[in-house]
Design a protein around this motif. Structure first.
Motif, short mmCIF file in Angstrom:
data_model
loop_
_atom_site.label_atom_id
_atom_site.label_comp_id
_atom_site.label_asym_id
_atom_site.label_seq_id
_atom_site.Cartn_x
_atom_site.Cartn_y
_atom_site.Cartn_z
N ARG A 78 0.76 -1.34 0.00
CA ARG A 78 -0.04 0.09 0.02
C ARG A 78 0.91 1.13 -0.01
NH1 ARG A 78 -3.23 -3.08 3.75
NH2 ARG A 78 -2.30 -1.95 5.41
N GLN A 79 2.00 1.16 0.78
CA GLN A 79 2.95 2.50 1.05
C GLN A 79 3.64 2.56 -0.54
OE1 GLN A 79 2.61 4.89 2.82
NE2 GLN A 79 4.54 5.01 3.97
N ARG A 80 3.96 1.77 -1.14
CA ARG A 80 4.57 1.78 -2.30
C ARG A 80 3.63 2.37 -3.51
NH1 ARG A 80 7.74 -4.02 -3.35
NH2 ARG A 80 6.53 -4.52 -1.33
N ILE A 81 2.34 1.94 -3.40
CA ILE A 81 1.39 2.41 -4.34
C ILE A 81 1.16 3.94 -4.03
CG2 ILE A 81 -1.15 2.53 -4.96
CD1 ILE A 81 -1.12 -0.53 -4.47
N ALA A 82 1.13 4.51 -2.75
CA ALA A 82 0.85 5.71 -2.43
C ALA A 82 2.05 6.55 -2.99
CB ALA A 82 1.05 5.98 -0.95
N ILE A 83 3.32 6.12 -2.68
CA ILE A 83 4.48 6.53 -3.32
C ILE A 83 4.47 7.00 -4.85
CG2 ILE A 83 7.03 6.43 -3.48
CD1 ILE A 83 7.08 5.07 -1.05
#
Length: 599
Positions: free
Chosen positions: A503-508
């Motif tokens: 999820r964090q990588r998608i947000a980045i």
């Protein structure tokens, strides 16, 4: 009594007054309203014509002298029945057309109202949601608009139709037996006056009932969004009990409303019907005395049924409208709310979003509106040059996240100013300001949809190639390639089908695709494993090139290469410099660093 909602109007307009707020939404569809009224009048006219047609049947067909020719009598009766059938056809067609038109108006107005409220709520500042639960907003968008849709799509039409029938029937009754029916009308007035007083009580209880339903919706939304925490602490039974209590309060309030409304309906029907039966009894006496014909008596009886039925329906409609008034009042409260953060009348132009921005905090002071006596920032003076990477560090509660919220102008500063390229944030359009800022929060927000949809949220018009480039740079492509549906994979509500790191990588990737000149990173790599963090950190450093970046970090190892480190404590700037300079000075930063790694 309903709970007073902070920040929203608390005045209580009398009776149906709140429904006037719906007029602008209805007025947009004047032609549809005119057609609905036309069909309504045709249907009411056909209904009022039926008793008169029955009178003609009785007096003109059945009342033909016994010695008359049978064929002549049957011919007369056949003509009267054909007339009755013609009236019935007109009644059926007009009623069907009226039902369709009013249903269309009700659905259309409710859709417009729901859209207006939703769009208005989305433009409110976070201060709005400090005083109103999102579950209650959802309740107003769903439950309250459903009540209004029922009122506009059914109750108003039925009310107008039966009001026409009531007035028309009373006029016909007065025409048939004027002296008697005028007496009946006087009795009806004595019945209606107490009914109005009862109606006021129904409206108050309707508003209270809607508020209690909203309470249960707000509680349910809050708990459903925190299911893992509830189950982790084994609080399922406690939350069920808490919801049960709120649900029971909603039930009790609703039953009180229904009981009062039932009493109102019974009082009106019994009072008016008794008055009309009194008039009917006088009509029978008039027939026996030879003052009116049998056909006139039949007509009078049918008009009495029409009027009595109209009163019964109007009593029901009145209750529906009172409930709709409470629902409208709650929706209008949302529309009346004004965000303290708005576009200025004359907005200054910001620089093109391709270059890094200079950010200046000049004597900034701030306290959250819900805690006005507890300052979060005090006299903050910081200048960040275009293209610099600056880290904000400090203990929890130092004001780091507040800096990010003020930069995006979710709140306005209480003192001093924040300037971007020399322009005060309060003098720029919100859309222009926020278009120049990309944010990666500590807790990644993922929307229901596909992976590609979530990445493109940063720039919906981006091409497939640009989206893939951002995904590869943020190390998203590595795990997407292992998914059967690739970037079309459905991630579930709030990204529940993905791991925290994914999820964090998608947000980045979303922030990188936006390609804004000001990048705000709030512990952007905190949810990643060591290998992913290394790759994503390299991608972020590439993304920082040529743009201004502000980083919030609790893990000081991630900010050692920042151009400058700003140390905050209790909302004040206590130190600033490079990692080496701050360690050498031995202040708060050095103490924090000593807790994390050997210096």
């Amino acid at each position: 009594m309903p709970e007073v909602r902070p920040g929203l109007p608390t005045g209580k307009p009398p009776r149906l007054q709140p429904l006037r707020a719906l007029l602008p939404y209805v007025a947009r569809y004047r032609q549809a309203v005119a057609l609905a009224l036309l069909f309504l009048l045709l249907a009411a006219g056909a209904t009022l014509a039926l008793p008169y047609a029955v009178k003609l049947l009785v007096d003109g067909g059945l009342a033909v002298p016994v010695g008359s020719d049978l064929g002549e009598r049957l011919s007369a009766i056949r003509g009267q029945f054909l007339r009755l059938f013609g009236v019935a056809v007109m009644l059926g067609l007009a009623t069907a057309a009226r039902f369709y038109m009013v249903s269309w108006i009700g659905e259309r107005v409710t859709t417009d109202l729901r859209q207006a409220v939703y769009a208005h709520v989305l433009r409110q500042s976070p201060q709005f949601f400090e005083t109103l639960k999102t579950g209650e907003v959802l309740s107003r968008l769903t439950t309250d608009t459903t009540v209004i849709q029922h009122a506009l799509g059914s109750s108003v039409s039925m009310g107008l139709r039966n009001l026409v029938l009531l007035l028309g029937g009373m006029i016909m009754l007065v025409t048939t037996t004027p002296r008697l029916m005028l007496t009946v009308a006087g009795i009806i007035v004595l019945v209606v006056l107490p009914a109005v007083l009862i109606g006021r009580r129904v409206r108050k209880l309707s508003r209270a009932s809607q508020d209690r339903i909203a309470d249960t919706s707000g509680l349910a939304a809050e708990i459903l969004n925190a299911i893992p925490v509830v189950q982790s602490y084994t609080q399922e039974n406690a939350e069920v009990a808490r919801f049960s209590e709120a649900n029971e309060q909603a039930f009790i309030t609703s039953i009180r409303r229904s009981g009062t409304r039932s009493a109102l309906t019974a009082f009106v029907i019994i009072g008016v019907f008794g008055s009309l039966l009194y008039g009917m009894y006088g009509g029978v006496q008039a027939v026996l005395a030879g003052e009116i014909s049998a056909g006139q008596l039949s007509q009078t009886a049918l008009y009495v049924m029409v009027v009595a039925g109209s009163v019964a329906v109007l009593a029901e409609v009145w209750g529906d409208l009172l409930r709709a008034a409470g629902a409208t009042e709650r929706l209008m409260e949302l529309l009346a709310a004004r965000s303290p953060v708005e576009d200025p009348p004359l907005a200054a132009a910001l620089n093109a979003p391709a270059a890094g921005l200079q950010v200046v905090f000049d004597g900034v002071g701030f306290a959250y509106p819900s805690r006005p006596t507890q300052p979060v920032l005090q006299g903050l003076d910081v200048t960040i040059e275009a293209g610099q990477t600056v880290a904000l560090v400090g203990p929890s509660g130092a004001g780091k996240t507040t800096v990010f919220q003020l930069l995006q102008r979710f709140y306005d500063v209480g003192a001093g100013s924040i300037r971007i390229d020399g322009i005060d944030l309060r003098g720029a359009r919100l859309a222009d300001l926020r278009a120049r800022i990309a944010v990666v929060a500590q807790e990644a927000v993922i929307f229901s949809g596909s992976i590609a949809d979530n990445i493109r949220y940063g720039r919906p018009a981006a091409s497939e190639a640009e989206m893939h480039l951002a995904a590869c740079a943020a190390f998203v492509d590595e795990f997407v390639q292992r998914l059967p549906e690739g970037y079309a994979t459905f991630v579930g509500e709030r990204g529940t089908r993905l791991s925290g790191g994914q999820r964090q990588r998608i947000a980045i990737a979303r922030a990188m695709l936006k390609n804004a000149p000001l990048l705000l990173l709030d512990e952007a790599t905190s949810s990643l494993d060591a290998e992913s963090e290394r790759v994503v950190q390299a991608a972020l450093e590439a993304a920082m090139a040529g743009r201004t970046t502000i980083v919030i970090a609790h893990r000081l190892a991630t900010v050692q290469r920042a151009d400058r480190i700003i140390v905050l404590d209790h909302g004040r700037l206590v130190d600033a410099g490079t990692h080496a300079q701050l360690i050498e000075r031995g202040g708060l930063y050095a103490r924090l660093a000593a807790l994390q790694f050997s210096v």
